[in-house]
Structures are given as C-alpha cells and as structure tokens.
Design a protein around this motif. Structure first.
Motif, PDB file in Angstrom:
ATOM      1  N   TYR A 262      -6.702   0.481   5.567  1.00 29.19           N
ATOM      2  CA  TYR A 262      -5.365   1.022   5.766  1.00 29.19           C
ATOM      3  C   TYR A 262      -5.067  -0.274   6.330  1.00 29.19           C
ATOM      4  N   ASN A 263      -5.416  -0.228   7.542  1.00 21.03           N
ATOM      5  CA  ASN A 263      -4.742  -2.320   7.762  1.00 21.03           C
ATOM      6  C   ASN A 263      -5.828  -2.827   7.486  1.00 21.03           C
ATOM      7  N   VAL A 264      -6.549  -3.124   6.997  1.00 16.94           N
ATOM      8  CA  VAL A 264      -7.075  -4.386   6.673  1.00 16.94           C
ATOM      9  C   VAL A 264      -6.311  -4.950   4.853  1.00 16.94           C
ATOM     10  N   ALA A 265      -6.047  -3.648   3.866  1.00 11.98           N
ATOM     11  CA  ALA A 265      -5.321  -4.330   2.819  1.00 11.98           C
ATOM     12  C   ALA A 265      -3.975  -4.373   3.559  1.00 11.98           C
ATOM     13  N   LYS A 266      -3.205  -4.078   4.144  1.00  9.79           N
ATOM     14  CA  LYS A 266      -1.736  -4.133   4.470  1.00  9.79           C
ATOM     15  C   LYS A 266      -1.378  -5.269   4.656  1.00  9.79           C
TER      16      LYS A 266
ATOM     17  N   VAL B 259       1.069  -1.418  -0.309  1.00  6.38           N
ATOM     18  CA  VAL B 259       0.098  -0.058   0.032  1.00  6.38           C
ATOM     19  C   VAL B 259       0.687   1.297  -0.047  1.00  6.38           C
ATOM     20  N   VAL B 260       1.914   1.083   0.817  1.00  8.69           N
ATOM     21  CA  VAL B 260       2.918   2.314   0.555  1.00  8.69           C
ATOM     22  C   VAL B 260       3.733   3.007  -0.229  1.00  8.69           C
ATOM     23  N   GLY B 261       3.820   2.283  -0.946  1.00  5.08           N
ATOM     24  CA  GLY B 261       4.479   2.032  -2.356  1.00  5.08           C
ATOM     25  C   GLY B 261       3.956   2.003  -3.111  1.00  5.08           C
ATOM     26  N   THR B 262       2.191   2.449  -3.282  1.00  3.03           N
ATOM     27  CA  THR B 262       1.430   2.164  -4.775  1.00  3.03           C
ATOM     28  C   THR B 262       1.118   3.833  -4.238  1.00  3.03           C
ATOM     29  N   PHE B 263       0.032   4.206  -3.060  1.00  2.00           N
ATOM     30  CA  PHE B 263      -0.811   5.736  -2.663  1.00  2.00           C
ATOM     31  C   PHE B 263       0.505   6.494  -2.664  1.00  2.00           C
ATOM     32  N   ASP B 264      -0.733   7.688  -3.144  1.00  2.34           N
ATOM     33  CA  ASP B 264       0.369   8.586  -2.395  1.00  2.34           C
ATOM     34  C   ASP B 264      -0.133   9.722  -1.083  1.00  2.34           C
ATOM     35  N   GLN B 265      -0.278  10.836  -0.161  1.00  2.00           N
ATOM     36  CA  GLN B 265       0.413  10.948   1.120  1.00  2.00           C
ATOM     37  C   GLN B 265      -1.733  10.626   0.999  1.00  2.00           C
ATOM     38  N   GLU B 266      -2.241  11.917  -0.173  1.00  2.81           N
ATOM     39  CA  GLU B 266      -4.080  12.183   0.141  1.00  2.81           C
ATOM     40  C   GLU B 266      -4.393  11.238   0.075  1.00  2.81           C
ATOM     41  N   GLU B 267      -3.917   9.483  -0.559  1.00  3.26           N
ATOM     42  CA  GLU B 267      -4.698   8.395  -0.917  1.00  3.26           C
ATOM     43  C   GLU B 267      -4.380   7.398   0.300  1.00  3.26           C
ATOM     44  N   LEU B 268      -3.212   7.685   1.132  1.00  2.10           N
ATOM     45  CA  LEU B 268      -3.257   7.233   2.762  1.00  2.10           C
ATOM     46  C   LEU B 268      -3.866   7.752   3.790  1.00  2.10           C
TER      47      LEU B 268
ATOM     48  N   ILE C 237      -3.192  -1.224  -7.137  1.00  2.68           N
ATOM     49  CA  ILE C 237      -2.108  -1.890  -6.898  1.00  2.68           C
ATOM     50  C   ILE C 237      -1.337  -2.464  -8.316  1.00  2.68           C
ATOM     51  N   ILE C 238      -2.409  -3.607  -8.646  1.00  2.85           N
ATOM     52  CA  ILE C 238      -2.122  -4.151  -9.443  1.00  2.85           C
ATOM     53  C   ILE C 238      -1.628  -3.173 -11.086  1.00  2.85           C
ATOM     54  N   MET C 239      -2.861  -2.357 -11.377  1.00  5.57           N
ATOM     55  CA  MET C 239      -3.310  -2.037 -12.548  1.00  5.57           C
ATOM     56  C   MET C 239      -1.483  -0.800 -12.662  1.00  5.57           C
ATOM     57  N   ARG C 240      -1.814  -0.581 -11.128  1.00  4.49           N
ATOM     58  CA  ARG C 240      -0.111   0.824 -11.122  1.00  4.49           C
ATOM     59  C   ARG C 240       0.637  -0.003 -11.699  1.00  4.49           C
ATOM     60  N   LYS C 241       1.260  -1.008 -10.911  1.00  3.55           N
ATOM     61  CA  LYS C 241       2.102  -2.250 -11.060  1.00  3.55           C
ATOM     62  C   LYS C 241       2.730  -2.262 -12.178  1.00  3.55           C
ATOM     63  N   LEU C 242       1.309  -2.827 -12.775  1.00  6.75           N
ATOM     64  CA  LEU C 242       1.587  -2.852 -14.738  1.00  6.75           C
ATOM     65  C   LEU C 242       2.015  -1.401 -15.645  1.00  6.75           C
ATOM     66  N   GLN C 243       1.439  -0.426 -15.340  1.00  5.24           N
ATOM     67  CA  GLN C 243       1.986   0.969 -16.130  1.00  5.24           C
ATOM     68  C   GLN C 243       2.904   1.198 -15.957  1.00  5.24           C
ATOM     69  N   ARG C 244       3.944   0.844 -14.410  1.00  2.00           N
ATOM     70  CA  ARG C 244       5.147   0.777 -14.608  1.00  2.00           C
ATOM     71  C   ARG C 244       6.127  -0.276 -15.384  1.00  2.00           C
ATOM     72  N   ILE C 245       5.772  -1.172 -15.640  1.00  7.82           N
ATOM     73  CA  ILE C 245       6.158  -3.111 -16.225  1.00  7.82           C
ATOM     74  C   ILE C 245       6.310  -2.419 -17.752  1.00  7.82           C
ATOM     75  N   ILE C 246       4.903  -1.297 -18.236  1.00  5.36           N
ATOM     76  CA  ILE C 246       4.429  -1.015 -19.281  1.00  5.36           C
ATOM     77  C   ILE C 246       5.636  -0.174 -19.624  1.00  5.36           C
ATOM     78  N   LYS C 247       5.723   0.874 -18.721  1.00  7.53           N
ATOM     79  CA  LYS C 247       6.579   2.368 -19.098  1.00  7.53           C
ATOM     80  C   LYS C 247       8.501   1.745 -19.164  1.00  7.53           C
TER      81      LYS C 247
END
Length: 371
Positions: A184-188, A151-160, A229-239
């Motif tokens: 946050y705690n449940v997802a983490k 979660v921490v590595g994917t979302f910005d401060q406002e989202e967190l 989280i998957i989609m944002r990671k995928l976005q980085r992989i494509i780039k």
C-alpha cells in the motif's frame, strides 16, 4: 539531414505468418487503416551519468537528441496516433503541442507526473505522457488523466487491508536491499500517470479510446496494482461513454492501450492483461476489461520482429506494448526492431542512445486495420 522527407519504414507481416484473427484474410478499404506509435523518448533529466556511461557525450546532448526525435516523428514515421512517454511539460507546451498542430494538423493531450520529494528542478521539467492524433482521420471527443497512486479510490476495504499487510522488499538502483514496506505505502508513494483520449474515427465512426502510460520501473507487485487501477478506471469510462454519447454501444467502442510497461512478456502485468487470473497473496486479481483488451501486437507478429524495445546498456528487453482486442483491430504491418540489435553488434556498442537513435528505447510502430 533533418529536412528530407522519408516514408515510414514498415515491415510487412510475411504471408506464411499465422494470424489468430479468423478475419485476417479479408481486406477492406485503405481508409479503415491507420498507424500507431508508442515511444519512450528518454527525458533529458533522466540521462543519469552513472547509468549512461557507455554513451558518448555528444549523443547525450538534448539538442542533438531532440533533432533526431523531430526527424523521426515529423518525417520518418509520421504515425496517425503517437503515444510518447518521458515527455517533459516544458517540451510539450513549448514545442510538440504547437509544432504537431502547425506541421501535421495533429491535436494532442498531455498529463505530467507530480514531482517527487527529491525533485529539485523546476516543475515544468517533470515528465509525463502525451497523445497526439491526426485530426484529418480522428475527431477529438474527450480526455481524462489518472494518477496511479489512487489506491484508496480504486480498491475496496478488503483489498486495502491486504495491500497494507503485503510486504515489499525495497531495493536501491543497484539492486541492494534497503528495507521493507507495505505494498500500500509503496504504491501510494509512486507518481506515475495515465492518459485517456477518446477519438471518433471519421471514416468508420468507431469510438476509439487511446490509453498511454508509463508504469513504475521496479517491483512487479506495484506495476500490477498500477495496471489494475488503469483497468478499473477504464471500466468506469466505458460505462460513462455508453450513458453519455447517443448511439454508442459496446460494439463500436474500441480500445488501444499503449506505453512503457517496464515488464517482460512473462511478467505478472502481461499475464494479467492477457486475461489470466493472478493469485496475489490473499486476493485474486483479474483484468475487468479482458473482454476489450487481451491481445498485444506481439501475439500477431513473428518472434524476431522485435529483439528488444529497450536497449539501456545491460538492461534490454521488450517493455513497450500496444494492446487491443483481436475483434476490433488487425495488425497489418510493424516496424522491425531487429536491425537495431544487428547495428549495435556491428558497431560494438552496448546500447542506446547513439548517433542514430535519440532514446534508449526504440519506437514501436504498427499499422492497424479497424474491423
């Protein structure tokens, strides 16, 4: 029974079925087609006695179920790309990895979940997800694993901040309320994983990123966060792909996203993957990869092709998906699941597994054509 070679049982799409892709009338050479299967195989360590009371003991037996799985994957379906969920580390390393290579010339990759705090069995019994691919049709390029509690590595401060303030009503396996915690705690605290494998289709030279995951089984908000989280990671992989591979452009990168999403077709997760804007509390969430992924096989096939993909006693529904872009792939054929419902009704059985089916899910198999 298990040594006899069978052809895949595929259901052709009826000629009068409306396919949304305007190029559906065009037919290319057969070497631009391949089959793909996604399948939750039901780990032997999740055969909870309080859940599978309707299954006869002999059909709970892992040796019996494993032989059925072998028959399906090696002989009955024999898909070119196979995405398995609830595959244990020991079963992958000691059987499927080597047997898929020796019998079918299939490469493979696997990632396991981290054991939860309550886990008392050996770590190699922990399950994860695996992807197997026909090396005669695909060249392996790259793979990457993702833990869906990042979660921490994917979302910005406002989202967190939002995730910390958003509350989730906690329930036990029976659905009883047992407390409350932040999203946050449940997802983490969840230990689900995702696997990315990058392949090059030998004939067309298309780059295909195959994704396999198994989302958490409850709390729609948590599943939505995991999917984002998957989609944002995928976005980085494509780039990274476009920067690191010579001659690779947006036009020849294609994505196949599969797995057990534990989500019905009217859920938040599916609406998100369809490209809809999800207003979730104080933030708006939209799939950053909607230009690549906004279409599932269910958008192209008759409504009765699958009654359910999960037949776990009273829990039944379509939870298993294959996603893609309609400009990248075209569905040619699908494996029908409707006959399983008919079989259970005729035999007066409540669900799966049973004598003929090794898991409480059925495999979702499709033949795709590269456009």
């Amino acid at each position: 029974m298990f040594g006899r070679k069978l052809l895949p049982v595929l259901r052709k799409i009826p000629a009068n079925t409306k396919i949304k892709n305007p190029s559906s009338a065009l037919r290319g050479p057969f070497n631009d087609r391949f089959t793909m299967l996604t399948y939750n195989t039901l780990s032997p360590h999740y055969m909870w006695p309080q859940v599978y009371t309707y299954v006869k003991d002999e059909y709970k037996n892992w040796d019996y179920r494993h032989k059925l799985l072998e028959h399906e994957l090696f002989y009955k379906y024999k898909a070119d790309i196979v995405c398995l969920q609830e595959l244990t580390s020991s079963d992958y390393n000691e059987f499927w990895k080597t047997q898929m290579m020796e019998r079918l010339n299939y490469g493979s990759n696997f990632t396991a979940k981290t054991p939860p705090s309550y886990w008392t069995k050996p770590q190699e019994y922990m399950d994860g997800v695996g992807i197997f691919y026909n090396l005669d049709k695909f060249e392996y390029l790259f793979s990457s694993s993702l833990y869906l509690n990042d979660v921490v590595g994917t979302f910005d401060q406002e989202e967190l901040t939002y995730l910390n303030h958003q509350k989730i009503t906690l329930t036990n396996g029976a659905g009883d309320v047992i407390g409350e915690d932040s999203l946050y705690n449940v997802a983490k605290a969840r230990n689900q994983v995702c696997l990315f494998v990058m392949l090059r289709h030998r004939e067309s030279k298309s780059i295909i990123v195959v994704i396999n995951t198994h989302l958490y089984w409850k709390y729609d908000e948590v599943k939505l966060i995991q999917c984002l989280i998957i989609m944002r990671k995928l976005q980085r992989i494509i780039k990274g792909l476009l920067m690191g591979l010579e001659g690779v452009t947006y036009s020849n990168v294609k994505i196949l996203f599969s797995g057990d999403f534990n989500s019905s077709r009217d859920s938040l997760v599916i609406k998100f993957l369809n490209g809809q804007m999800i207003k979730h509390g104080g933030i708006n969430l939209q799939n950053p990869m909607r230009a690549y992924l906004r279409h599932s096989i269910y958008d192209d096939i008759p409504d009765d092709a699958y009654v359910h993909t999960c037949y776990s006693g009273k829990l039944k529904g379509i939870f298993d998906y294959i996603w893609f872009h309609p400009g990248d792939f075209e569905v040619q054929q699908v494996l029908s699941g409707s006959e399983v419902s008919e079989e259970l009704a005729l035999s007066n059985e409540l669900g799966l597994p049973n004598k003929n089916h090794p898991s409480d899910h059925i495999p979702v198999l499709t033949e795709l054509r590269i456009l």
